[in-house]
Design a protein around this motif. Structure first.
Motif, mmCIF file in Angstrom:
data_model
loop_
_atom_site.group_PDB
_atom_site.id
_atom_site.type_symbol
_atom_site.label_atom_id
_atom_site.label_comp_id
_atom_site.label_asym_id
_atom_site.label_seq_id
_atom_site.Cartn_x
_atom_site.Cartn_y
_atom_site.Cartn_z
ATOM 1 N N MET A 168 -33.390 -2.593 85.944
ATOM 2 C CA MET A 168 -33.015 -3.339 87.124
ATOM 3 C C MET A 168 -32.826 -2.376 88.268
ATOM 4 O O MET A 168 -32.456 -1.221 88.065
ATOM 5 C CB MET A 168 -31.770 -4.167 86.872
ATOM 6 C CG MET A 168 -30.557 -3.412 86.457
ATOM 7 S SD MET A 168 -29.256 -4.546 85.979
ATOM 8 C CE MET A 168 -27.874 -3.544 86.349
ATOM 9 N N HIS A 169 -33.150 -2.875 89.468
ATOM 10 C CA HIS A 169 -32.977 -2.035 90.641
ATOM 11 C C HIS A 169 -32.777 -2.904 91.880
ATOM 12 O O HIS A 169 -33.165 -4.069 91.916
ATOM 13 C CB HIS A 169 -34.134 -1.059 90.819
ATOM 14 C CG HIS A 169 -35.479 -1.684 90.939
ATOM 15 N ND1 HIS A 169 -36.229 -2.088 89.863
ATOM 16 C CD2 HIS A 169 -36.218 -1.985 92.021
ATOM 17 C CE1 HIS A 169 -37.356 -2.601 90.270
ATOM 18 N NE2 HIS A 169 -37.381 -2.570 91.581
ATOM 19 N N GLN A 170 -32.115 -2.305 92.838
ATOM 20 C CA GLN A 170 -31.825 -2.984 94.091
ATOM 21 C C GLN A 170 -32.955 -2.686 95.065
ATOM 22 O O GLN A 170 -33.230 -1.533 95.379
ATOM 23 C CB GLN A 170 -30.478 -2.514 94.644
ATOM 24 C CG GLN A 170 -29.958 -3.393 95.743
ATOM 25 C CD GLN A 170 -28.476 -3.178 96.018
ATOM 26 O OE1 GLN A 170 -27.742 -2.680 95.179
ATOM 27 N NE2 GLN A 170 -28.057 -3.581 97.200
ATOM 28 N N LEU A 171 -33.628 -3.755 95.537
ATOM 29 C CA LEU A 171 -34.763 -3.597 96.442
ATOM 30 C C LEU A 171 -34.322 -3.319 97.868
ATOM 31 O O LEU A 171 -34.958 -2.537 98.577
ATOM 32 C CB LEU A 171 -35.638 -4.852 96.406
ATOM 33 C CG LEU A 171 -36.203 -5.221 95.032
ATOM 34 C CD1 LEU A 171 -36.928 -6.556 95.100
ATOM 35 C CD2 LEU A 171 -37.118 -4.129 94.516
ATOM 36 N N ASP A 172 -33.259 -3.995 98.302
ATOM 37 C CA ASP A 172 -32.657 -3.764 99.611
ATOM 38 C C ASP A 172 -31.209 -4.248 99.513
ATOM 39 O O ASP A 172 -30.745 -4.576 98.427
ATOM 40 C CB ASP A 172 -33.438 -4.451 100.744
ATOM 41 C CG ASP A 172 -33.544 -5.963 100.598
ATOM 42 O OD1 ASP A 172 -32.558 -6.619 100.170
ATOM 43 O OD2 ASP A 172 -34.611 -6.514 100.916
ATOM 44 N N GLU A 173 -30.499 -4.299 100.616
ATOM 45 C CA GLU A 173 -29.066 -4.624 100.526
ATOM 46 C C GLU A 173 -28.791 -6.030 100.001
ATOM 47 O O GLU A 173 -27.712 -6.290 99.481
ATOM 48 C CB GLU A 173 -28.378 -4.418 101.871
ATOM 49 C CG GLU A 173 -28.802 -5.380 102.956
ATOM 50 C CD GLU A 173 -28.093 -5.112 104.268
ATOM 51 O OE1 GLU A 173 -27.572 -6.081 104.844
ATOM 52 O OE2 GLU A 173 -28.046 -3.952 104.697
ATOM 53 N N THR B 213 -31.233 -7.902 97.947
ATOM 54 C CA THR B 213 -32.183 -8.318 96.922
ATOM 55 C C THR B 213 -32.222 -7.346 95.752
ATOM 56 O O THR B 213 -32.277 -6.137 95.940
ATOM 57 C CB THR B 213 -33.603 -8.410 97.521
ATOM 58 O OG1 THR B 213 -33.538 -9.116 98.758
ATOM 59 C CG2 THR B 213 -34.546 -9.129 96.585
ATOM 60 N N GLY B 214 -32.231 -7.904 94.538
ATOM 61 C CA GLY B 214 -32.348 -7.103 93.334
ATOM 62 C C GLY B 214 -33.457 -7.622 92.444
ATOM 63 O O GLY B 214 -33.932 -8.751 92.599
ATOM 64 N N LYS B 215 -33.873 -6.799 91.502
ATOM 65 C CA LYS B 215 -34.922 -7.206 90.572
ATOM 66 C C LYS B 215 -34.578 -6.708 89.174
ATOM 67 O O LYS B 215 -34.161 -5.561 89.000
ATOM 68 C CB LYS B 215 -36.271 -6.645 91.010
ATOM 69 C CG LYS B 215 -37.426 -7.198 90.204
ATOM 70 C CD LYS B 215 -38.755 -6.819 90.823
ATOM 71 C CE LYS B 215 -39.892 -7.469 90.037
ATOM 72 N NZ LYS B 215 -41.198 -7.025 90.519
ATOM 73 N N ILE B 216 -34.743 -7.602 88.225
ATOM 74 C CA ILE B 216 -34.539 -7.276 86.810
ATOM 75 C C ILE B 216 -35.923 -7.266 86.172
ATOM 76 O O ILE B 216 -36.695 -8.210 86.346
ATOM 77 C CB ILE B 216 -33.631 -8.319 86.128
ATOM 78 C CG1 ILE B 216 -32.264 -8.361 86.818
ATOM 79 C CG2 ILE B 216 -33.501 -8.022 84.640
ATOM 80 C CD1 ILE B 216 -31.377 -9.509 86.360
ATOM 81 N N GLU B 217 -36.225 -6.217 85.417
ATOM 82 C CA GLU B 217 -37.545 -6.110 84.801
ATOM 83 C C GLU B 217 -37.445 -5.740 83.327
ATOM 84 O O GLU B 217 -36.463 -5.169 82.884
ATOM 85 C CB GLU B 217 -38.363 -5.042 85.520
ATOM 86 C CG GLU B 217 -38.572 -5.356 86.993
ATOM 87 C CD GLU B 217 -39.523 -4.390 87.649
ATOM 88 O OE1 GLU B 217 -40.723 -4.491 87.349
ATOM 89 O OE2 GLU B 217 -39.062 -3.553 88.435
ATOM 90 N N ARG B 218 -38.484 -6.091 82.625
ATOM 91 C CA ARG B 218 -38.673 -5.708 81.223
ATOM 92 C C ARG B 218 -37.511 -6.108 80.322
ATOM 93 O O ARG B 218 -36.938 -5.285 79.616
ATOM 94 C CB ARG B 218 -38.927 -4.217 81.095
ATOM 95 C CG ARG B 218 -40.032 -3.686 81.970
ATOM 96 C CD ARG B 218 -41.378 -4.066 81.406
ATOM 97 N NE ARG B 218 -42.450 -3.364 82.092
ATOM 98 C CZ ARG B 218 -43.333 -3.965 82.883
ATOM 99 N NH1 ARG B 218 -43.278 -5.267 83.065
ATOM 100 N NH2 ARG B 218 -44.264 -3.267 83.479
ATOM 101 N N VAL B 219 -37.152 -7.364 80.348
ATOM 102 C CA VAL B 219 -36.084 -7.870 79.493
ATOM 103 C C VAL B 219 -36.702 -8.360 78.188
ATOM 104 O O VAL B 219 -37.685 -9.094 78.203
ATOM 105 C CB VAL B 219 -35.322 -9.031 80.176
ATOM 106 C CG1 VAL B 219 -34.268 -9.600 79.257
ATOM 107 C CG2 VAL B 219 -34.715 -8.566 81.485
ATOM 108 N N ALA B 220 -36.126 -7.955 77.083
ATOM 109 C CA ALA B 220 -36.613 -8.413 75.779
ATOM 110 C C ALA B 220 -35.459 -8.400 74.786
ATOM 111 O O ALA B 220 -34.573 -7.550 74.859
ATOM 112 C CB ALA B 220 -37.736 -7.519 75.284
ATOM 113 N N THR B 221 -35.493 -9.352 73.884
ATOM 114 C CA THR B 221 -34.523 -9.405 72.793
ATOM 115 C C THR B 221 -35.314 -9.341 71.489
ATOM 116 O O THR B 221 -36.290 -10.094 71.316
ATOM 117 C CB THR B 221 -33.710 -10.711 72.832
ATOM 118 O OG1 THR B 221 -33.060 -10.824 74.099
ATOM 119 C CG2 THR B 221 -32.661 -10.745 71.734
ATOM 120 N N LEU B 222 -34.926 -8.466 70.599
ATOM 121 C CA LEU B 222 -35.602 -8.386 69.309
ATOM 122 C C LEU B 222 -35.550 -9.740 68.615
ATOM 123 O O LEU B 222 -34.541 -10.462 68.691
ATOM 124 C CB LEU B 222 -34.948 -7.324 68.423
ATOM 125 C CG LEU B 222 -35.081 -5.880 68.904
ATOM 126 C CD1 LEU B 222 -34.221 -4.959 68.051
ATOM 127 C CD2 LEU B 222 -36.533 -5.444 68.865
#
Length: 84
Positions: free
Chosen positions: A1-6, A8-17
């Motif tokens: 996850m990372h903050q795109l600007d003040e 907006t954020g983005k969560i990526e590559r979420v997976a549960t076994l």
């Protein structure tokens, strides 16, 4: 996850076994990420979801944008977003 600007954020590559699915670990991880973003003033979060997982994110309040579909086959993804 990372903050795109003040705002907006983005969560990526979420997976549960597979053996842990249905035990709410994924929902807990997304909620924790949302809390982290909220503490930093983020107001909108994006998640690029595989189409097969969109229902999971919709249950958490995310809305899919059918205009933003990428990939093909098993790797087709759709952008989802949520206002905090």
């Amino acid at each position: 996850m990372h903050q795109l600007d003040e705002n907006t954020g983005k969560i990526e590559r979420v997976a549960t076994l597979k053996e842990y699915r249905g035990q709410h670990y994924g929902a807990a991880a997304i909620t924790a990420a949302e809390d982290w973003f909220a503490e930093r003033g983020v107001k909108k979060i994006f998640i690029n979801s595989r189409t097969e997982a969109v229902g999971f994110y919709e249950k958490l309040g995310y809305v899919a944008d059918p205009k933003q579909i990428t990939g093909t086959g098993a790797f087709q993804c759709i952008m989802t977003e949520k206002q905090l």
